[in-house]
Design an enzyme around this catalytic site. Sequence first.
Site, PDB file in Angstrom:
ATOM      1  N   ASP A 441       0.887  -1.529   0.111  1.00 17.09           N
ATOM      2  CA  ASP A 441      -0.068   0.036  -0.087  1.00 17.09           C
ATOM      3  C   ASP A 441       0.969   0.871  -0.279  1.00 17.09           C
ATOM      4  O   ASP A 441       1.646   1.293   0.596  1.00 17.09           O
ATOM      5  CB  ASP A 441      -1.027  -0.152   1.418  1.00 17.09           C
ATOM      6  CG  ASP A 441      -1.816   0.413   1.888  1.00 17.09           C
ATOM      7  OD1 ASP A 441      -1.570   2.120   0.590  1.00 17.09           O
ATOM      8  OD2 ASP A 441      -2.858   0.601   1.969  1.00 17.09           O
ATOM      9  N   HIS A 442       1.134   2.020  -1.191  1.00 15.63           N
ATOM     10  CA  HIS A 442       1.691   3.059  -0.680  1.00 15.63           C
ATOM     11  C   HIS A 442       1.562   4.331  -0.304  1.00 15.63           C
ATOM     12  O   HIS A 442       2.300   5.353  -0.093  1.00 15.63           O
ATOM     13  CB  HIS A 442       1.603   3.384  -2.743  1.00 15.63           C
ATOM     14  CG  HIS A 442       2.769   4.021  -2.971  1.00 15.63           C
ATOM     15  ND1 HIS A 442       4.246   5.328  -2.997  1.00 15.63           N
ATOM     16  CD2 HIS A 442       3.842   3.429  -3.936  1.00 15.63           C
ATOM     17  CE1 HIS A 442       4.945   4.757  -3.082  1.00 15.63           C
ATOM     18  NE2 HIS A 442       4.877   4.305  -3.955  1.00 15.63           N
TER      19      HIS A 442
END
Length: 471
Positions: A441-442
């Site tokens: 998850d950026h």
Amino acid sequence: MGIRMFNLPDPGEGLTEAEIVSWKVKPGDVVKVNDVVVEIETSKSLVELPIPWEGTVGELLASEGDEVLVGAPIVTIEVAGAGDPVPAADTPTTAAPAVPPSAPAGAVADVKPAREPNLVGYGAISGATTRRARKTAPAPSAPAPAPAAATSLPAVAPDPAARPLAKPPVRKYAKDRGVDLAAVSATGCEGTVTRDDIDGYLDDSAMGAAPAADPRAAVAGARAATPAGQRPGERETRIPIKGVRKMTAQAMVGSAFTAPHVTEFVTIDVSATMDLVERLKGDREFRDVKVTPLLVVAKALLLACRRNRGVNATWDQGAQEIVQKNYVNLGIAAATPRGLVVPNVKDADAMTMRELADAIAALVATARAGRTQPADMSGGSITITNVGVFGVDTGTPIINSGESAILAFGAIRRMPWVVTDAAGSESIVPRWVTTLGLSFDHRLVDGDLGSRFLADVAAILSDPTRGLVWG
């Protein structure tokens, strides 16, 4: 002797419905308190339900394969000393409850069900609710005509405006498909509409055919020796999305469109890992457990989490905070007959290699048997999906909702590999090679952290002795 209605309890995790998988009893069977009477499938697992009374099984109010809402009645039990019988759902009572003489005309007596002791996991005990007396319009003052003899009454056709008989899950099934139950020919017991009746109605509507003259024969013939969801002559098979598949689909869609995914890959020589696996198989401490490369990958991931703590986190949308976890609940994706489930090993980072091996073995066995409990599939922090068991090299896995990363472990193959010796000379030799794919998850993990984490996992698998230093 009285009749008690056993309603589908809340199996946990706020679930609203479940499917009846198999009945463990039949009408007439004698049951004791805590005897298992039915097995249900929720969106997360199979659950066996015990009965809270001792008595005799009366009527099974739901069939195997039916989806039942939580709180809906599913079976009646004849219990000694239980008071007056309780009517089943959609079944008219034969006698009205007593009404005090002082009550207004048309009043309905209050009904106060007795409070029953609850079994563990059955949710809160329902409090006694009192319904106010309902008033109806006063009867006309004209004298009523004398009733005719019973033998002289002509046959009366069913009132088309009457509410069709159907069990709660069947009503929901019809509502979800936009079907008016009044238009469906009923073939069930005592004129009850069944799920098959609805499917048959939809089939007839799709083909523009008129309803069969004998609905019961038509339904039986069309479905005899035919897989669920398939009809004779059809080129397509429809499979209802329910249970684990439904939960997985909702979670994956939510994750894919909420968390910005980034996936990175690394191909590595894992010959040293394969050597370690063989040594562990011959070790006395591991002789009673199945040792696989997945065990070493799991341990490598846990060590990398310790060195890169930002990967083991979750996003709190409401508080707009990153919640970094100081423990690792390690998820292991397991393929089961009912779909893919991802239970997790609680506090896996605190386990020894042997403890982790036992925990993974138990987790996978329970999942494949369909016995994973909802609590075992919640609270995960990071997951491994072993796509290599299918001969797949790697993939771009979707992050489980509430987690920050998922590691795809690909197939291990013998491949040519460039090896450099101590003198710097290069040669091509066959080695054990695999590819890892990490989706993260950026919002929580930037490219630098994600790359360092994946490189750490790869380094340990290339040389497991690094774990002695980093652990």
